[in-house]
Design an enzyme around this catalytic site. Sequence first.
Site, PDB file in Angstrom:
ATOM      1  CG  HIS A  63      46.119  42.908  42.415  1.00 43.88           C
ATOM      2  ND1 HIS A  63      45.416  42.234  41.444  1.00 43.88           N
ATOM      3  CD2 HIS A  63      46.260  44.194  41.967  1.00 43.88           C
ATOM      4  CE1 HIS A  63      45.127  43.070  40.452  1.00 43.88           C
ATOM      5  NE2 HIS A  63      45.626  44.261  40.743  1.00 43.88           N
ATOM      6  CG  HIS A  87      49.537  47.488  38.457  1.00 47.22           C
ATOM      7  ND1 HIS A  87      49.825  46.226  38.896  1.00 47.22           N
ATOM      8  CD2 HIS A  87      48.234  47.692  38.725  1.00 47.22           C
ATOM      9  CE1 HIS A  87      48.735  45.675  39.405  1.00 47.22           C
ATOM     10  NE2 HIS A  87      47.746  46.537  39.314  1.00 47.22           N
ATOM     11  CD  GLU A  91      44.425  53.391  41.330  1.00 42.98           C
ATOM     12  OE1 GLU A  91      43.250  53.145  41.626  1.00 42.98           O
ATOM     13  OE2 GLU A  91      45.014  52.877  40.364  1.00 42.98           O
ATOM     14  CG  ASP A  92      45.846  51.698  45.389  1.00 41.42           C
ATOM     15  OD1 ASP A  92      45.003  52.594  45.237  1.00 41.42           O
ATOM     16  OD2 ASP A  92      45.772  50.587  44.828  1.00 41.42           O
ATOM     17  CG  ASP A 154      44.935  45.684  37.224  1.00 40.74           C
ATOM     18  OD1 ASP A 154      45.002  45.124  38.332  1.00 40.74           O
ATOM     19  OD2 ASP A 154      44.322  46.760  37.037  1.00 40.74           O
ATOM     20  CG  ASP A 275      26.891  26.448  15.398  1.00 44.67           C
ATOM     21  OD1 ASP A 275      26.189  26.590  16.417  1.00 44.67           O
ATOM     22  OD2 ASP A 275      27.184  27.385  14.632  1.00 44.67           O
TER      23      ASP A 275
END
Length: 732
Positions: A63, A87, A91-92, A154, A275
């Site tokens: 990812h 990134h 967080e993880d 992301d 259109d």
Amino acid sequence: MIIPLSRTEAPELPQDKLARRLTGIAASYLDAPQIADIFRAYEAARTAHEGQFRLSGEPYICHPLSVALILAELRMDAKGIMAAILHDVIEDTPVTKEQLRQDFGDEVAELVDGVSKLTQLDCKSSAEAQAQNVRKMVLAMIKDLRVIMVKLADRLHNMRTLEAMSPPRRRRIARETLDIYAPIASRLGMNEVRIELEDLGFAAMHPLRYRVLQQAVRKARGNRKEVMALIESSVKKRLEQAGIVGYQVIGREKHLFSLYQKMRSKRLTFQQVHDFFAFRIVVGNVDECYRSLGMVHNLYKPVPGRFKDYIAVPKGNGYQSLHTVLIGPHGMPLEIQIRTRAMNQVAESGIAAHWLYKSDSELGDRSQARAYEWLRNLLEIQQTAGDSLEFLDNLKVDLFQQEVYVFTPRGKIIKLPRGATVVDFAYSVHTDIGNACVSARIDRALVPLQTTLENGQTIEIVTAPWARPNPMWLSYVVTAKARAAIRSYLRNFKKQEAIALGRRLLEKELAAQGTTLEDLPGENINQLLTSLDLPSLDALLEDLGLGNRLPFLIIKHLVQDEAGPDTTQGSRKRTRSPLVIKGTENMVVNLGKCCRPIPGDPIIGFFNPGKGLVIHQSDCKNVTELRMKQMNWVDVEWDKQASGDFPAVIRLELLNQPGTLAQVAASISRMSANIENVQITNQDNQISTDIITLSVRDRAHLANVMRELRKLSVVTRITRVKSETKKTRRHD
């Protein structure tokens, strides 16, 4: 844009395949030391995410590598690509911001921290947590635009790989994408990213509608292929005849989400949309843009009112182009956009043009300047927002807007969303002007504040030193800046009024003890604030004004009486001057809706936590119950100079005949009173019973109005109502 690799292309080590692609693309515009730094970031991220897998089953490191690939296609610098690879590590994984700072420097660490979600939030709901995260991201984006570039990439990869998630989670992420991230991409001019985010979000939110519309477009594309080829050939021929060289004529069709939005907003079937095919003409310079416009207007008849010149007046995100709608072959509407190559680059890439086309400094400067101008407005909005949910609400208001252009008296162009009012314009000029505005002149004609603005008008704001924001403004302002500024002022105004009322209440209780606030020892006040866990005396006075604390209980702690603890309670029985109520000037002094007191009525006050002092008539039906709570009431009286408009309710029994209500309204108007509401509670062939709410100055004014109404032959009975009645029919 980069399409994610399927696992069949590299089933054994998909991350290595992605890493090779990434370094290959980056090597085309970065030097060897920067490529080495990117690879070092990849090694660190792979180690940190070791053993983690996505719901699709692929290693998690795929990812962040895919996110970095998207940015590499946009020629993002090395630090930005490194931040994209890393990134998710804060967080993880156990990796901290400090570790990133030591290994990769302050710049990369700050970028990664700006993209990372807030963890361990003390939030009451998932909506509040989302709002907190968006607020943090926007603040980081204001410092460095690369934060939002990484976040958009992301989100784009997450949307491309959404199939592995459950349907409810897919819809939640798609809604967030359509509400926040796609509009942000639009405001930053990143048109290609916006289109893909919108189409992916549409497919996730409404998969069946997406497939049906997709099939309809494919069929229509085949049916109109010959007509489109004829139009393209005719346009090219005219451009060549005009001597324009190096042009491009590009046929395009509306993307599915845009088509779906148009069908919904205008309630059209697909067959009624003519259109969804258009042409873009790309030429060398601005002069050729206007010459090309003349050529196509000679070729096909233009539709009046459908020409827009975004070259002379660019959009807020820096977009420039000429737009015109023509009547093509067989009466088919045809949209044509005409722009230069430089404008086309900005239109497609927005702020990404800063990295994509560094050789053209004008491109980068213009797109970045527009972005930072918008971000400065966001910073002001977040500084005045009360909480994260309010900020997110204001952000959405700011993102979803079509534009109208008006002028200041000195000729400066002000861009506002469509539907903006005079108040929005005043706040866009300066917050202080918005706070003090009372009216305006549009093209030299005096107009009220709620007037909606139109393109090309010249606006002059009329201010007054005594003016202040009205809560009613919130019902018609449309800009986030105006809404945030009004809310901020009203919050602070309520706080100051609560402090002032709290001081009056405390001084009144202290006067009954024969002392004043200034005479109290500072040590006593500090001890009280410590025991109540309050930061300052103003915080205590605010609590008193809002009714969260009762003054006579505070006196027990402030005044040390030798006669014992019951002395303060006993002092409540002494004769004391009542608290004077001046009228409707205080937000924390509220008039009871059950009895609607007006100046001249005997009144009594009750504390209501959070609402402050609520005033009732002394003979209100609720007073008996409230008086049983001895700790909650206070003697009050009207100030002799009390002023304002106060609601009063009267019941009229009228002859049921034509023109009756008109006679009543005319009499009320003659007496300088206003009708706020009319309710018809009972009606037969002869008598109609009406409940009318009036705005009056005081009790004497109401008496004069009622005396005048009694003179009317159609009025058989009139009384004042001192309690609410059930609304049956309304005529406002």
